[in-house]
Design an enzyme around this catalytic site. Structure first.
Site, short mmCIF file in Angstrom:
data_model
loop_
_atom_site.label_atom_id
_atom_site.label_comp_id
_atom_site.label_asym_id
_atom_site.label_seq_id
_atom_site.Cartn_x
_atom_site.Cartn_y
_atom_site.Cartn_z
N TRP A 90 -2.82 -2.47 -1.77
CA TRP A 90 -2.43 -3.84 -2.08
C TRP A 90 -3.10 -4.68 -1.00
O TRP A 90 -2.70 -4.65 0.15
CB TRP A 90 -0.91 -3.99 -2.04
CG TRP A 90 -0.47 -5.34 -2.47
CD1 TRP A 90 -0.03 -6.36 -1.69
CD2 TRP A 90 -0.42 -5.82 -3.80
NE1 TRP A 90 0.28 -7.44 -2.46
CE2 TRP A 90 0.06 -7.15 -3.76
CE3 TRP A 90 -0.74 -5.26 -5.05
CZ2 TRP A 90 0.22 -7.91 -4.90
CZ3 TRP A 90 -0.57 -6.03 -6.18
CH2 TRP A 90 -0.09 -7.34 -6.10
N CYS A 103 0.82 -1.23 0.00
CA CYS A 103 0.00 0.00 0.00
C CYS A 103 0.85 1.28 0.00
O CYS A 103 1.92 1.32 0.57
CB CYS A 103 -0.95 0.09 1.19
SG CYS A 103 -2.08 -1.28 1.30
N LYS A 116 5.35 -11.05 -16.71
CA LYS A 116 5.16 -11.25 -15.27
C LYS A 116 4.04 -12.23 -14.98
O LYS A 116 4.12 -13.03 -14.07
CB LYS A 116 4.87 -9.89 -14.61
CG LYS A 116 4.82 -9.93 -13.09
CD LYS A 116 6.21 -10.12 -12.50
CE LYS A 116 6.20 -10.40 -11.02
NZ LYS A 116 7.42 -11.07 -10.56
N ARG A 157 3.70 0.33 -5.16
CA ARG A 157 3.44 -0.25 -3.83
C ARG A 157 2.09 -0.97 -3.76
O ARG A 157 1.77 -1.59 -2.74
CB ARG A 157 3.45 0.85 -2.76
CG ARG A 157 4.78 1.55 -2.62
CD ARG A 157 4.72 2.57 -1.53
NE ARG A 157 4.50 1.98 -0.23
CZ ARG A 157 5.44 1.51 0.56
NH1 ARG A 157 6.70 1.56 0.19
NH2 ARG A 157 5.13 0.99 1.72
N ASN A 196 -1.42 1.94 5.95
CA ASN A 196 -0.59 0.88 5.37
C ASN A 196 -0.12 0.02 6.53
O ASN A 196 0.34 0.55 7.53
CB ASN A 196 0.60 1.52 4.65
CG ASN A 196 1.63 0.51 4.20
OD1 ASN A 196 1.29 -0.64 3.91
ND2 ASN A 196 2.88 0.92 4.14
N GLY A 197 -0.25 -1.31 6.40
CA GLY A 197 0.18 -2.19 7.48
C GLY A 197 -0.94 -3.16 7.84
O GLY A 197 -1.87 -3.35 7.06
N LYS A 205 16.60 -18.58 -12.19
CA LYS A 205 16.84 -17.14 -12.09
C LYS A 205 18.01 -16.75 -12.98
O LYS A 205 17.96 -15.77 -13.70
CB LYS A 205 17.16 -16.82 -10.62
CG LYS A 205 16.68 -15.52 -10.10
CD LYS A 205 15.24 -15.45 -9.68
CE LYS A 205 14.24 -16.12 -10.58
NZ LYS A 205 12.89 -16.16 -10.11
N GLU A 239 15.76 -23.30 -8.56
CA GLU A 239 15.40 -21.88 -8.60
C GLU A 239 16.63 -21.03 -8.93
O GLU A 239 16.54 -20.06 -9.70
CB GLU A 239 14.78 -21.47 -7.25
CG GLU A 239 14.48 -20.00 -7.08
CD GLU A 239 13.54 -19.42 -8.13
OE1 GLU A 239 12.93 -20.17 -8.90
OE2 GLU A 239 13.46 -18.18 -8.20
N GLU A 242 17.06 -16.91 -16.74
CA GLU A 242 16.06 -15.96 -17.26
C GLU A 242 16.57 -14.53 -17.32
O GLU A 242 16.16 -13.78 -18.19
CB GLU A 242 14.72 -16.06 -16.51
CG GLU A 242 14.67 -15.56 -15.11
CD GLU A 242 13.28 -15.70 -14.48
OE1 GLU A 242 13.20 -16.03 -13.29
OE2 GLU A 242 12.27 -15.48 -15.18
N HIS A 248 24.73 -39.23 -12.64
CA HIS A 248 23.91 -40.08 -13.52
C HIS A 248 23.77 -39.48 -14.92
O HIS A 248 22.81 -39.78 -15.62
CB HIS A 248 22.54 -40.31 -12.89
CG HIS A 248 22.61 -41.11 -11.62
ND1 HIS A 248 22.93 -42.44 -11.59
CD2 HIS A 248 22.43 -40.74 -10.32
CE1 HIS A 248 22.94 -42.88 -10.34
NE2 HIS A 248 22.64 -41.85 -9.55
C1 F6R Z 1 10.26 -16.70 -12.77
C2 F6R Z 1 8.84 -16.45 -12.60
C3 F6R Z 1 7.89 -17.40 -13.24
C4 F6R Z 1 6.61 -17.53 -12.43
C5 F6R Z 1 5.59 -18.40 -13.16
C6 F6R Z 1 4.34 -18.60 -12.34
O1 F6R Z 1 11.05 -15.75 -12.12
O2 F6R Z 1 8.44 -15.48 -12.02
O3 F6R Z 1 8.49 -18.65 -13.43
O4 F6R Z 1 6.93 -18.09 -11.19
O5 F6R Z 1 5.25 -17.80 -14.38
O6 F6R Z 1 3.76 -17.38 -12.00
P1 F6R Z 1 2.75 -17.25 -10.80
O7 F6R Z 1 3.51 -17.45 -9.54
O8 F6R Z 1 2.19 -15.87 -10.90
O9 F6R Z 1 1.72 -18.31 -10.97
#
Ligand code: F6R
Length: 603
Positions: free
Chosen positions: A73, A2, A598, A27, A99-100, A482, A478, A485, A501
């Site tokens: 948010w 928020c 995203k 935010r 906010n909080g 990261k 992970e 990507e 293996h």
């Molecule tokens: C990688 C990333 C993606 C998401 C995936 C699922 O950094 O952000 O791999 O994790 O697209 O997205 P959500 O969590 O929104 O279902």
């Protein structure tokens, strides 16, 4: 998270309030609103949706000089018009933005309702204007009514309030940020500096326990009892364009550094170390008594968090499995009403995950989603939801949401195991204090990380491998995701025992191996790392300083010692930083990697 803004000065408050909200949209952006003094009362304009939609919906703008605004948010209640801030008492004499999280809002709401105060939203915030009104009704002046109301709040808050007919803003801070902006004759209150940077660069960062009164003559800084406190203005030297990212070059780096705060926010009110309990208030003890098995469904980074939860649940003695949501339609194990299907999704809108969730529902499973977005489709469609309260994540690569997902899943899994077995898992007593200290452990990692130097040292490698065992395995996956990507370099994550293996054939001096040690059969992981080292690969151990791997590895990324359920999440932050710095050296568009979005709303 928020964003809040308040403004006192000459001329209309509308422009600075709406500009402030636009600058704070990073935010939160699920609803927005403003309240402005109009001379005889308070005008409120608020609605679900973005600030742009609020702007479009304001026909004849209110004209007052004093006002407050909010971009939300959601943490309590979905993003509806009624839940949007500002909140008011019934007669709109008091308007509040917050906010909080107010932890004792249920008790306060019950008490106020018993006294005849009527509530119109699902939010925790709405208790604040009613509480101020309660003290006004009892004959207190506005300042004392505000102080009394604030002294009753438990939890975290940045609050800004105004009372009808007054050219004053009242504000208080406890655990959530609040900053004052000062220019001759014009004053601001906001969650963050970008809100008012177009108007002034002279700021005071409030401290916990501060209460301030702002009018056109200036700002009075006090403590809760009204004793004056000294706060000195400082000048910020940020370009307004850059300001949403603060001191950071990218949102991703900012979000990596937000993890201590975002995790503390996720944990607020959810663990009770004194009584050795997990206090997930949405799930009363016994909620999961009937659960025979658990299936996690998710994609990408959320899948790694899901795998983390699933392995933790298996280790706690409950049968579970993690499945890629996009494989669910062809590979789902059978479900019945004793199966709990947990959809893990930051956005709550990923098409693959929603499809799998719908399939599980249609087949009769009980469903739950772990998500960051309160009003999301997954939150609405699942039987239950657990919110991770990470605040909006702007960088496409998920960072802070992964950490909050994994920690919340760890707590949820302990609760499921406790319900199934009729008693808390044996190690809960040591786990809870470790969970409580995760925000400070994350701080420690962020403050002393050597990740930038490691990224530089290996910047011309051919391929990057990440290995881990047990809870270190999802972290290795992970770490590699990261890395690939945002750097566009080849990276792979493996269960450390798998290396021999097949993947060992790829190992050369040009393939650094990042080995994650979590305290689960570390001697085996070390042996696997040495097998790669013998073939020339440099090994970077991610582990505490006194770990046996430090003497063997070529390099070391340090993490504080903690419980094995959590160590991988500290290691993950080191790996996030390695990826970030490697991508930065390659000058990649870190916040918006090519070809990625995203929220993936297509199958
Ligand atoms: C990688 C990333 C993606 C998401 C995936 C699922 O950094 O952000 O791999 O994790 O697209 O997205 P959500 O969590 O929104 O279902």
């Amino acid at each position: 998270m928020c964003g809040i803004i308040g403004r006192v000065g000459d001329g209309s408050a509308i422009e600075p309030l709406l500009t402030g909200l636009e600058n704070l949209e990073y935010r939160g952006y699920d609803s927005a609103g403003i309240a402005v003094q109009n001379g005889s009362g308070i005008d409120i304009e608020k609605r679900s949706g973005k600030v742009e939609e609020l702007k479009e919906s304001i026909g004849d703008p209110p004209r007052g000089e004093v006002g407050i605004g909010h971009t939300r948010w959601s943490t309590h209640g979905p993003p509806t018009d009624a839940n949007a801030h500002p909140h008011t008492d019934e007669s709109t004499d008091v308007a509040v933005v917050h906010n909080g999280i107010i932890e004792n809002y249920v008790e306060l709401k019950e008490r106020l309702a018993a006294n005849g105060y009527e509530f119109t939203s699902d939010t925790d915030t709405e208790v604040i204007p009613h509480l101020i009104q309660y003290y006004l009704d009892a004959g207190f002046d506005s300042e004392r009514a505000f102080r009394h109301a604030i002294s009753e709040l438990e939890g975290s808050y940045a609050v800004t309030a105004m009372v009808s007919g007054e050219h004053v803003l009242y504000a208080a801070r406890q655990g959530s940020p609040l900053v004052v902006g000062m220019e001759d004759g014009e004053y601001f209150l906001a969650s963050d500096v970008p809100a008012f940077l177009e108007y002034t660069d002279s700021v005071v960062y409030l401290e916990d326990g501060d209460v301030v009164l702002v009018d056109e003559d200036g700002v009075e800084f006090t403590d809760l009892e009204g004793n004056p406190v000294t706060r000195t203005p400082e000048t910020v030297e940020w370009d307004p364009e850059q300001a949403g990212k603060g001191e950071y070059d990218h949102f991703m780096l900012k979000e990596i550094h937000e993890q201590p705060t975002s995790l503390a926010q996720a944990l607020e009110g959810r663990i009770d170390t004194r009584n050795g309990r997990i206090a997930l208030s949405d799930f009363e003890p016994g909620t999961f008594d009937d659960v025979e098995s658990v299936q996690f469904i998710a994609c990408g980074t959320s899948y790694h968090a899901a795998l983390y939860g699933s392995l933790g649940l298996n280790q706690a003695g409950v049968q579970s499995t993690a499945l890629l949501a996009n494989e669910y339609s062809v590979a789902a194990p059978p479900v019945d009403d004793d199966t709990l299907v947990i959809a893990v999704t930051q956005s709550g809108e990923t098409a693959d995950t929603l499809n799998a969730l719908r399939q599980a529902t249609a087949e009769g499973a009980r469903t739950l989603t772990v998500t960051n977005v309160v009003g999301s489709t997954a939150a609405r469609e699942a039987d239950d939801a657990l919110f991770i309260r990470a605040g909006p994540e702007i960088g496409v690569a998920a960072t802070k949401t992964f950490s909050s997902q994994a920690v919340m899943l760890t707590l949820l899994c302990q609760r499921i195991a406790a319900d199934r077995q009729g008693e808390p898992p044996a190690d809960l007593e040591s786990l809870l204090p470790a969970v409580e200290s995760m925000p400070s452990a994350l701080d420690e990692v962020l403050e002393s990380s050597d990740a930038a130097a490691i990224a530089r040292q290996y910047d011309d490698s051919q391929s990057y491998f990440f290995i881990g065992r047990g809870l270190g395995f999802p972290v290795a996956l992970e770490g590699a995701l990261k890395f690939k990507e945002i750097t566009y370099e080849h990276a792979e994550g493996f269960a450390s025992g798998e290396l021999k293996h097949g993947p060992l054939a790829l190992v050369t001096p040009e393939t650094p191996v990042f080995a994650v040690f979590t305290g689960q059969e570390d001697e085996k992981t070390l042996k696997n790392a040495e097998e790669a080292q013998t073939r020339g690969a440099p090994v970077i151990a991610v582990c505490p300083d006194d770990h046996a791997a430090v003497a063997v590895a070529d390099e070391h990324l340090s993490i504080p010692a903690t419980e094995s359920e959590l160590a991988g999440l500290l290691a993950n932050v080191q790996l996030q930083l390695v990826s970030y710095h490697a991508a930065d050296l390659l000058d990649r568009p870190i916040d918006k990697p090519r070809n990625l979005a995203k929220s993936v709303t297509v199958e």
